[in-house]
Design a protein around this motif. Structure first.
Motif, PDB file in Angstrom:
ATOM      1  N   GLU A 181      85.581  84.160  15.240  1.00 12.57           N
ATOM      2  CA  GLU A 181      84.506  85.743  14.669  1.00 12.57           C
ATOM      3  C   GLU A 181      85.749  86.692  12.946  1.00 12.57           C
ATOM      4  O   GLU A 181      85.662  86.771  12.788  1.00 12.57           O
ATOM      5  N   ARG A 182      86.609  86.523  14.174  1.00 15.66           N
ATOM      6  CA  ARG A 182      87.705  86.944  13.693  1.00 15.66           C
ATOM      7  C   ARG A 182      88.923  86.289  12.884  1.00 15.66           C
ATOM      8  O   ARG A 182      89.857  86.804  12.096  1.00 15.66           O
ATOM      9  N   CYS A 201      85.649  91.105  19.378  1.00 12.62           N
ATOM     10  CA  CYS A 201      84.835  90.663  18.130  1.00 12.62           C
ATOM     11  C   CYS A 201      84.011  91.435  17.263  1.00 12.62           C
ATOM     12  O   CYS A 201      83.630  92.269  16.799  1.00 12.62           O
TER      13      CYS A 201
END
Ligand code: THU
Length: 135
Positions: free
Chosen positions: A55-56, A93
């Motif tokens: 996600e990051r 995240c």
């Protein structure tokens, strides 16, 4: 773009996961308000802590290209790419999402397949989150 298309792109991203240590592959597809998609995978490291979540990776790719407004993210995970359960974003995240997204509107789609998925807002995932509005 509909949820199924976004999940398909997250599944593609998961194939790129670099996971020699955990073997847990994660893929994410981040949709901007303009309709552009940034894909991300998790990238592990022999020293462990430099590991970056899928996600990051997607967020940092997008933000580093000038994007600031986001609509949704689709996330798929699974040991050796074989999902048995939903892969929810980790706390770090969720906090990164909080920085750039409206928690009441940003949609987090956790998926097992294009057909089997759940959708929640960031506010549901991170209640009482601390963000830019608090400063
Ligand atoms: N991981 C993600 O990519 N996203 C999450 O939200 C949870 C964890 C990755 C990090 C690590 O490479 C592997 O999953 C096992 O923790």
């Amino acid at each position: 773009m509909d949820n199924k298309e976004l999940i398909k792109l997250a599944l593609e991203a998961r194939q790129m996961a670099y996971v020699p240590y955990s073997k847990y592959m994660v893929g994410a597809a981040l949709l901007t308000k303009q309709g552009k998609v940034y894909k991300g995978c998790n990238i592990e490291n022999a020293a462990y802590t430099p590991t970056n979540c899928a996600e990051r990776t997607a967020f940092f790719k997008a933000v580093s290209e000038g994007e600031r407004e986001f609509d949704a993210i689709a996330i798929v995970g699974g040991y050796k790419g074989n999902p048995t359960d939903y892969a929810y974003p980790c706390g770090v995240c969720r906090q990164v999402m909080m920085e750039f997204c409206n928690p009441e509107k940003f949609r987090v789609i956790t998926a097992i397949s294009e057909e089997q998925y759940l959708e929640q807002t960031l506010a549901e995932m991170l209640p009482h989150g601390f963000g830019p509005k608090n400063l």
